[in-house]
Design an enzyme around this catalytic site. Sequence first.
Site, PDB file in Angstrom:
ATOM      1  N   LEU A 101       0.869  -1.182   0.000  1.00 12.68           N
ATOM      2  CA  LEU A 101       0.000   0.000   0.000  1.00 12.68           C
ATOM      3  C   LEU A 101       0.900   1.224   0.000  1.00 12.68           C
ATOM      4  CD1 LEU A 101      -2.653  -0.898   2.756  1.00 12.68           C
ATOM      5  CD2 LEU A 101      -2.905  -1.045   0.266  1.00 12.68           C
ATOM      6  N   ASP A 102       0.401   2.343  -0.523  1.00 14.69           N
ATOM      7  CA  ASP A 102       1.158   3.600  -0.452  1.00 14.69           C
ATOM      8  C   ASP A 102       1.332   4.007   1.008  1.00 14.69           C
ATOM      9  OD1 ASP A 102       1.040   3.652  -3.191  1.00 14.69           O
ATOM     10  OD2 ASP A 102      -0.704   4.979  -3.248  1.00 14.69           O
ATOM     11  N   ILE A 103       2.295   4.882   1.238  1.00 12.22           N
ATOM     12  CA  ILE A 103       2.617   5.256   2.626  1.00 12.22           C
ATOM     13  C   ILE A 103       1.409   5.827   3.373  1.00 12.22           C
ATOM     14  CG2 ILE A 103       3.627   7.504   1.949  1.00 12.22           C
ATOM     15  CD1 ILE A 103       5.671   7.031   4.271  1.00 12.22           C
TER      16      ILE A 103
END
Length: 235
Positions: A101-103
Amino acid sequence: MLRLDKYISNATDLSRVEAKRYVKYGEVTIDGEKATNAAQKITGDETICIDGSAISLAKNRYFMLNKPAGVVSATKDQNNSTAVDLIFEHRSDELQIAGRLDIETTGLVLVTDDGQWNHRLTSPRNDFQKIYEVTLGVAITAADREKLANGVWLEDEKHPSLPATLDVLDERRVLLSIADGKYQQIKRMFAELGNHVESLHRTQVGDIVLDEDLEPGDYRALTETEVASVMAPKS
Ligand code: URA
């Protein structure tokens, strides 16, 4: 049958010498009883704990983490804490992230030391559905819904995305289910529609649903059924 100190060093990142020290200082229990002899033979049926946490030999491990924002889906990072930093288990250097997942995206991240399981879950060929709660910058329109259902064609991609399933919670909040997993796919899909994603939270991957009891940053082991759901033939 293995000697206790050998069993400990095989099951953890401790050396034999360190394992002996743990036994000597009374920090190892076998079936709840304090171990006193590092040479004691272990059959493998016992429950062995160090400092109260159970250890086991080379059985694969599978966890779900409720990833908070600000944590990277990686095993190591110079600047930020990683999903693996939040998994307090022995041999954590063997853990891998199964689907990033993105940050700033929150929610379900799966972590395992089983490379084959990871590969099956994340291989584009298998198309496991992933469900996200998406908060949008502007209200979704009927035309957007149709485009998502037909598959949005993202810039620089050779093929359109697979059709996405949409459940509208309110005009700026939707549950979106996608089978493919291109880089920043959801943000790019909504950007293509002239909208933007304000927040993104993953609730489900395949049949594995984020446990509502897990606070952000918490994790738990997957159940046998959850683990097996990934290897089961897909209908
Ligand atoms: N799509 C995105 O844009 N970001 C994520 O983190 C996951 C899916």
